[in-house]
Scaffold this active site. Structure first.
Site, short mmCIF file in Angstrom:
data_model
loop_
_atom_site.label_atom_id
_atom_site.label_comp_id
_atom_site.label_asym_id
_atom_site.label_seq_id
_atom_site.Cartn_x
_atom_site.Cartn_y
_atom_site.Cartn_z
N ALA A 231 0.68 -1.05 -0.31
CA ALA A 231 -0.18 0.14 0.01
C ALA A 231 0.72 1.68 -0.08
O ALA A 231 2.02 1.31 0.06
CB ALA A 231 -0.71 0.05 1.25
N ASN A 232 0.02 2.02 -0.02
CA ASN A 232 0.91 3.13 0.40
C ASN A 232 0.76 5.02 1.42
O ASN A 232 -0.89 4.38 1.57
CB ASN A 232 1.51 4.13 -1.31
N ARG A 233 0.74 6.07 1.69
CA ARG A 233 0.52 6.56 2.76
C ARG A 233 -0.81 7.58 1.97
O ARG A 233 -0.90 8.42 2.87
CB ARG A 233 1.81 7.44 3.14
N SER A 234 -0.98 6.92 1.27
CA SER A 234 -2.43 8.34 1.04
C SER A 234 -3.98 8.09 2.38
O SER A 234 -4.29 6.66 2.37
CB SER A 234 -2.86 7.69 -0.70
N ALA A 297 -3.96 7.08 -5.11
CA ALA A 297 -2.15 6.82 -5.23
C ALA A 297 -2.13 5.30 -5.18
O ALA A 297 -2.75 4.34 -4.51
CB ALA A 297 -1.94 7.15 -3.56
#
Ligand code: C5P
Length: 428
Positions: A231-234, A297
């Site tokens: 995943a990512n930090r969005s 994102a």
């Protein structure tokens, strides 16, 4: 379980492939959501599932042959083509897609699909090589151009011990795509459809009144196994703020969001998704739109394989994590030959040389505008409440805005997009 398809009538065309057995589960999923399902089996489908099984699950008679006298007297093929709210083809085989693309009417399924004016969703399923063959891809493009919606196919292990795209989308994904397709169509008894707006007579005021707006937001989760993902930090805050501002400006808004922990804005239709591929399917199902803003994102890559059970430590070195590229949702939509939203806006989240990257991106992706921002850790944009954005146009012009909170950025962006939609040429 929400009865989100309450009173919707679905004609389910079951094609002839090994995935036909999953169509039986799809009948259940659609009925759970309140839909009435009328099954229609091609001759090939009947090699895999029986009309009796489909009829038993649907609680309705299953239709099969074109020249069945009793059937024509009872409910003819033209009536079948009209007497529903939507047609779902699952599995859509290569042959059925080819027949649809060429306007062939050699059996009941093809005839109904040719005679209908109803919205159609197809869920393709076939061998990887057949799916990748240029002929199938040409037919797919033709069908999309005809306004037919598509869900899947998914990657996965195939019956022939091959791996790749070709697996029927899961019944739940298909049911979600049916829901998304029908969200803006009012049930219309009798002939044909009244394609209308979800809020119908509750006309809204504002600079985007009467416009359809699509927004993607949040991160994607790309599963490694049932408990782990990439995943990512969005946080989804900027995308959600844009969707809220568009709704406040009078638009009909579909918000396709990855997993976030913030609430959905009022007065938008939320389509929750997890992976990039689900996001693409939901975006395609939500079209047409006047304005599409891709603020999500999206994970650039996903694990090449998603394991069905949890990976275990066994004392040896961990297996390397192989990645494959995700579809580029923005570029896919911006480059559509038909049904491209009038204004397509991308985001560029960069950590360095923000503007150079944004200019390159606008050309690469084919969008009209890029909203560029610096997401290096020092700026605190990812997950934070403020944002400094630059609006970059196709001609390379840049407009830099002061640092504002994300709600204000959302409102100003929407005001600007509304202006652009009202003028013949686009640019910042
Ligand atoms: O290529 P990059 O990820 O930097 O591009 C960012 C823009 O492209 C964003 O608008 C994002 O929502 C969109 N995007 C997409 N699908 C991807 C990757 C990015 O829609 N797979």
């Amino acid at each position: 379980m929400t009865r989100s398809l309450q009173n919707r009538r679905i004609l389910l065309v079951i094609g002839g492939g090994i995935a036909a057995y999953k169509a039986l589960d799809l009948i259940r999923r659609l009925r759970e959501r309140g839909a009435q399902v009328r099954p229609l089996l091609t001759r090939g489908a009947q090699e895999f599932v029986t009309p009796l099984a489909a009829a038993a699950l649907a609680g309705e008679r299953a239709h099969t042959d074109l020249f069945d006298r009793a059937e024509e007297a009872d409910i003819g093929h033209i009536k079948l083509a009209r007497d529903a709210d939507a047609i779902v083809v699952a599995p859509a085989t290569a042959s059925l897609m080819a027949r649809m693309a060429t306007g062939d009417s050699s059996d009941l399924a093809a005839t109904v699909l040719l005679a209908t004016t109803l919205p159609i969703l197809i869920a393709p399923a076939m061998n990887v090589r057949m799916w990748q063959h240029p002929a199938t891809q040409r037919n797919l493009a033709t069908l999309r151009g005809d306004g037919i919606r598509v869900v899947g196919p998914n990657d996965g292990a195939m019956a022939e011990a091959e791996y790749g795209p070709g697996r029927l989308a899961e019944p739940v994904e298909i049911a979600d795509a049916v829901e998304a397709m029908l969200a803006d169509v009012r049930p219309a008894p009798g002939f044909g459809f009244l394609a209308g707006r979800a809020s119908g007579n509750g006309a809204k005021a504002g600079p985007l009144a009467g416009r359809r707006v699509l927004v993607t937001s949040g991160p994607t989760h790309e599963p490694i196994d049932p408990v782990r993902y990439l995943a990512n930090r969005s946080s989804g805050r900027q995308g959600h703020a844009i969707a809220a501002a568009a709704a406040a400006a009078g638009a009909e808004v579909t918000l396709v969001s990855g997993p976030v922990s913030i609430p959905s804005p009022a007065d938008v239709r939320l389509v929750p998704v997890e992976t990039a591929r689900e996001m693409l399917a939901a975006v395609e199902a939500a079209l047409p739109a006047d304005l599409a803003i891709f603020a999500a994102a999206v994970g650039d890559w996903r694990p090449a394989e998603s394991h069905e059970s949890k990976l275990k430590k066994d004392g040896s070195a961990p297996a390397p994590l192989a990645l494959v590229e995700n579809p580029d949702i923005l570029a896919t939509i911006a480059r559509r030959a038909e049904g491209r939203p009038r204004l397509v806006v991308g985001f560029a989240a960069e950590t360095e040389t923000v503007l150079d990257h944004a200019r390159a991106k606008i050309a690469r992706k084919g969008c009209d505008l890029i909203v560029a921002n610096d997401v290096s850790a020092a700026g605190g944009v990812m997950g934070g409440s403020a944002n400094t954005v630059h609006l970059v146009g196709r001609d390379g012009t840049v407009e830099t805005w002061p640092t504002l909170d994300k709600e204000e950025v959302g409102r100003r962006l929407i005001a600007r997009f509304a202006e652009l939609l009202d003028t013949p040429s686009t640019g910042p």
